[in-house]
Design a protein around this motif. Structure first.
Motif, PDB file in Angstrom:
ATOM      1  N   GLN A  13     -21.447 -31.890  85.477  1.00 36.18           N
ATOM      2  CA  GLN A  13     -22.714 -32.077  84.781  1.00 36.18           C
ATOM      3  C   GLN A  13     -22.642 -31.476  83.382  1.00 36.18           C
ATOM      4  N   GLN A  14     -22.028 -30.320  83.244  1.00 35.17           N
ATOM      5  CA  GLN A  14     -21.921 -29.682  81.934  1.00 35.17           C
ATOM      6  C   GLN A  14     -21.039 -30.490  80.983  1.00 35.17           C
ATOM      7  N   ILE A  15     -20.045 -31.163  81.521  1.00 36.63           N
ATOM      8  CA  ILE A  15     -19.216 -32.036  80.684  1.00 36.63           C
ATOM      9  C   ILE A  15     -20.068 -33.164  80.116  1.00 36.63           C
ATOM     10  N   PHE A  16     -20.946 -33.705  80.935  1.00 36.05           N
ATOM     11  CA  PHE A  16     -21.838 -34.753  80.443  1.00 36.05           C
ATOM     12  C   PHE A  16     -22.862 -34.209  79.445  1.00 36.05           C
ATOM     13  N   VAL A  17     -23.260 -32.942  79.619  1.00 39.44           N
ATOM     14  CA  VAL A  17     -24.142 -32.298  78.637  1.00 39.44           C
ATOM     15  C   VAL A  17     -23.438 -32.273  77.284  1.00 39.44           C
ATOM     16  N   LEU A  18     -22.158 -31.896  77.284  1.00 36.38           N
ATOM     17  CA  LEU A  18     -21.386 -31.866  76.037  1.00 36.38           C
ATOM     18  C   LEU A  18     -21.261 -33.264  75.436  1.00 36.38           C
ATOM     19  N   TYR A  19     -21.072 -34.253  76.278  1.00 44.74           N
ATOM     20  CA  TYR A  19     -20.968 -35.632  75.805  1.00 44.74           C
ATOM     21  C   TYR A  19     -22.259 -36.064  75.103  1.00 44.74           C
ATOM     22  N   PHE A  20     -23.397 -35.781  75.718  1.00 39.87           N
ATOM     23  CA  PHE A  20     -24.675 -36.145  75.103  1.00 39.87           C
ATOM     24  C   PHE A  20     -24.931 -35.328  73.833  1.00 39.87           C
ATOM     25  N   ALA A  21     -24.539 -34.071  73.844  1.00 40.71           N
ATOM     26  CA  ALA A  21     -24.729 -33.223  72.661  1.00 40.71           C
ATOM     27  C   ALA A  21     -23.892 -33.737  71.495  1.00 40.71           C
ATOM     28  N   TYR A  22     -22.723 -34.243  71.785  1.00 40.07           N
ATOM     29  CA  TYR A  22     -21.852 -34.790  70.747  1.00 40.07           C
ATOM     30  C   TYR A  22     -22.561 -35.913  69.977  1.00 40.07           C
ATOM     31  N   LYS A  23     -23.395 -36.654  70.664  1.00 35.61           N
ATOM     32  CA  LYS A  23     -24.087 -37.787  70.048  1.00 35.61           C
ATOM     33  C   LYS A  23     -25.342 -37.367  69.264  1.00 35.61           C
ATOM     34  N   ASP A  24     -25.773 -36.138  69.409  1.00 32.81           N
ATOM     35  CA  ASP A  24     -27.012 -35.671  68.779  1.00 32.81           C
ATOM     36  C   ASP A  24     -26.749 -35.204  67.344  1.00 32.81           C
ATOM     37  N   GLU A  25     -27.597 -35.624  66.417  1.00 31.85           N
ATOM     38  CA  GLU A  25     -27.431 -35.275  64.996  1.00 31.85           C
ATOM     39  C   GLU A  25     -27.717 -33.801  64.715  1.00 31.85           C
ATOM     40  N   ARG A  26     -28.456 -33.139  65.578  1.00 29.65           N
ATOM     41  CA  ARG A  26     -28.830 -31.737  65.350  1.00 29.65           C
ATOM     42  C   ARG A  26     -27.711 -30.753  65.676  1.00 29.65           C
ATOM     43  N   VAL A  27     -26.645 -31.256  66.258  1.00 29.44           N
ATOM     44  CA  VAL A  27     -25.520 -30.398  66.632  1.00 29.44           C
ATOM     45  C   VAL A  27     -24.589 -30.270  65.427  1.00 29.44           C
ATOM     46  N   PRO A  28     -24.158 -29.044  65.088  1.00 29.73           N
ATOM     47  CA  PRO A  28     -23.247 -28.859  63.952  1.00 29.73           C
ATOM     48  C   PRO A  28     -21.928 -29.602  64.164  1.00 29.73           C
ATOM     49  N   TRP A  29     -21.294 -29.991  63.079  1.00 30.73           N
ATOM     50  CA  TRP A  29     -20.069 -30.789  63.145  1.00 30.73           C
ATOM     51  C   TRP A  29     -18.953 -30.079  63.904  1.00 30.73           C
ATOM     52  N   THR A  78     -30.131 -24.409  71.505  1.00 30.93           N
ATOM     53  CA  THR A  78     -30.784 -24.330  72.811  1.00 30.93           C
ATOM     54  C   THR A  78     -31.648 -25.549  73.110  1.00 30.93           C
ATOM     55  N   GLU A  79     -32.427 -25.986  72.139  1.00 34.21           N
ATOM     56  CA  GLU A  79     -33.322 -27.139  72.342  1.00 34.21           C
ATOM     57  C   GLU A  79     -32.514 -28.397  72.664  1.00 34.21           C
ATOM     58  N   VAL A  80     -31.445 -28.613  71.929  1.00 33.66           N
ATOM     59  CA  VAL A  80     -30.597 -29.788  72.149  1.00 33.66           C
ATOM     60  C   VAL A  80     -29.928 -29.697  73.514  1.00 33.66           C
ATOM     61  N   ARG A  81     -29.443 -28.509  73.847  1.00 35.61           N
ATOM     62  CA  ARG A  81     -28.777 -28.306  75.134  1.00 35.61           C
ATOM     63  C   ARG A  81     -29.730 -28.612  76.296  1.00 35.61           C
ATOM     64  N   SER A  82     -30.988 -28.174  76.181  1.00 42.34           N
ATOM     65  CA  SER A  82     -31.974 -28.441  77.239  1.00 42.34           C
ATOM     66  C   SER A  82     -32.211 -29.936  77.415  1.00 42.34           C
ATOM     67  N   GLU A  83     -32.351 -30.649  76.299  1.00 45.28           N
ATOM     68  CA  GLU A  83     -32.554 -32.101  76.370  1.00 45.28           C
ATOM     69  C   GLU A  83     -31.344 -32.799  76.979  1.00 45.28           C
ATOM     70  N   CYS A  84     -30.174 -32.354  76.586  1.00 46.72           N
ATOM     71  CA  CYS A  84     -28.938 -32.964  77.096  1.00 46.72           C
ATOM     72  C   CYS A  84     -28.739 -32.657  78.580  1.00 46.72           C
ATOM     73  N   GLU A  85     -29.174 -31.481  79.018  1.00 44.17           N
ATOM     74  CA  GLU A  85     -29.090 -31.137  80.443  1.00 44.17           C
ATOM     75  C   GLU A  85     -29.961 -32.079  81.265  1.00 44.17           C
ATOM     76  N   GLU A  86     -31.134 -32.397  80.749  1.00 40.64           N
ATOM     77  CA  GLU A  86     -32.011 -33.343  81.456  1.00 40.64           C
ATOM     78  C   GLU A  86     -31.378 -34.731  81.536  1.00 40.64           C
ATOM     79  N   LYS A  87     -30.795 -35.171  80.434  1.00 39.02           N
ATOM     80  CA  LYS A  87     -30.114 -36.475  80.428  1.00 39.02           C
ATOM     81  C   LYS A  87     -28.955 -36.485  81.419  1.00 39.02           C
TER      82      LYS A  87
END
Length: 126
Positions: A13-29, A78-87
């Motif tokens: 599940q955490q791997i998928f969290v990272l995958y979704f976070a990668y797609k989010d613009e709010r995550v630093p490069w 944290t906010e992005v991580r929470s959203e990605c965890e739900e996804k």
């Protein structure tokens, strides 16, 4: 044995969290680059240390991947991580999608590395 299965499911599940976070613009490069490397390594069929080597072969599965996930999650806001965890929870409940493009890119990446190693070894012996 139940604890190990729960731990493995949480890692997945955490791997998928990272995958979704990668797609989010709010995550630093830098977090995106590190996250996608962890995801690619986790899903890659080729390990840094081959599994046939006693004890050390499973070291990457037990230590390297979880540590990579831990560090990558700490880089994500944290906010992005929470959203990605739900996804990720939703996706795990509905079944994971098959992404042939990403799978093909991972295989291509490892083939290029293998070709490079073969060429270097050939140059050494000639």
């Amino acid at each position: 044995m139940g604890k190990i299965k729960a731990w493995a499911k949480k890692l997945k599940q955490q791997i998928f969290v990272l995958y979704f976070a990668y797609k989010d613009e709010r995550v630093p490069w830098y977090a995106k680059i590190f996250s996608i490397c962890v995801v690619a390594y986790a899903f890659s069929p080729i390990d840094l240390i081959p599994d046939f080597i006693p004890i050390l072969g499973y070291l990457d599965d037990v230590l390297i991947v979880p540590l990579g996930i831990l560090f990558a999650l700490k880089m994500i806001p944290t906010e992005v991580r929470s959203e990605c965890e739900e996804k990720a929870k939703e996706m795990m409940k509905n079944g994971k999608p098959k992404n042939w493009v990403v799978g093909s890119l991972i295989i291509l990446f490892w083939c290029i590395i293998l070709l490079w190693v073969i060429l270097k070894v050939y140059q050494i012996f000639n």
